[in-house]
Enzyme design. Structure first.
Site, short mmCIF file in Angstrom:
data_model
loop_
_atom_site.label_atom_id
_atom_site.label_comp_id
_atom_site.label_asym_id
_atom_site.label_seq_id
_atom_site.Cartn_x
_atom_site.Cartn_y
_atom_site.Cartn_z
N LYS A 74 -13.04 5.39 -7.51
CA LYS A 74 -12.77 4.24 -6.68
C LYS A 74 -14.22 3.59 -6.54
CE LYS A 74 -9.64 6.48 -3.42
NZ LYS A 74 -8.39 5.86 -3.73
N UNK A 75 -14.86 3.55 -7.77
CA UNK A 75 -16.11 2.94 -7.97
C UNK A 75 -15.86 1.63 -8.88
N GLY A 76 -16.73 0.66 -8.68
CA GLY A 76 -16.72 -0.64 -9.30
C GLY A 76 -16.83 -0.57 -10.91
#
Length: 201
Positions: A74-76
């Site tokens: 769920k990271u950019g």
């Protein structure tokens, strides 16, 4: 400038870089503590559990280049990294390159899922096959850090905390550490080193 939904969507890489810088500063202020130590002299002396809780002896990776990375769903930085992992896995057989990915939830709680959820997420993005080793969730910093990460930091000559998701290490075919790379360094930007190390065998 305020980050609106539109701005984040248009410039995800810039937003991700801000996240990395902010968390690196927080890590320097509140993390760390004592520097990691390791009595291990070679990556191939280590082992760890995979995503299915099965032990993986890293001496099985002898004579291949290994890219070790701490991943999050769920990271950019997630989409770009997994896309480039898939590209590398499609170009190089497992006997030349293996990517060892350690899920980690230490950075913004961005890897909260179960092992089954993480495995399904990675597989759906092309992280599969003999050259893709998805490991059990670990800590990469602090008192509970994986011995693998303690070794990698010491062997790379940089014992500072991992700054964010997708920090990277390249390991030579002989099990020594070639280099440590920032989370914002894309996997494909390391390809020239990967080829160099493959050809050095």
């Amino acid at each position: 400038m305020l980050l609106t939904r539109k701005n984040v969507a248009v410039r995800p890489a810039r937003a991700a870089r801000r996240d990395v810088r902010a968390m690196s500063l927080l890590g320097n202020l509140f993390g760390g503590g004592s520097k990691p130590t390791s009595s291990t002299s070679n990556f191939h002396q280590l082992s760890a559990l995979d995503i299915d809780k099965k032990n993986v002896d890293f001496k099985s990776l002898n004579n291949r280049v290994v890219l070790v990375v701490n991943v999050a769903s769920k990271u950019g930085l997630t989409a770009a990294n997994y896309k480039e992992f898939a590209t590398l896995l499609g170009k190089y057989p497992a006997t030349d390159l293996t990517i060892v990915a350690f899920p980690c939830n230490q950075f913004g709680g961005q890897e909260p899922g179960t092992n089954a959820e993480i495995k399904a997420f990675a597989s759906a993005r092309g992280f599969s096959g003999a050259g893709a080793l998805l490991m059990d969730k670990v800590d990469v910093n602090g008192a509970n850090a994986s011995p693998v990460y303690n070794f990698l930091k010491v062997a790379a000559g940089d014992t500072s905390d991992i700054g964010w998701n997708f920090g990277k290490f390249l390991v030579r075919p002989d099990g020594t550490v070639f280099g440590r790379y920032a989370p914002t360094t894309g996997p494909l930007s390391l390809e020239k080193y990967i080829v160099e190390l493959i050809n050095s065998r």
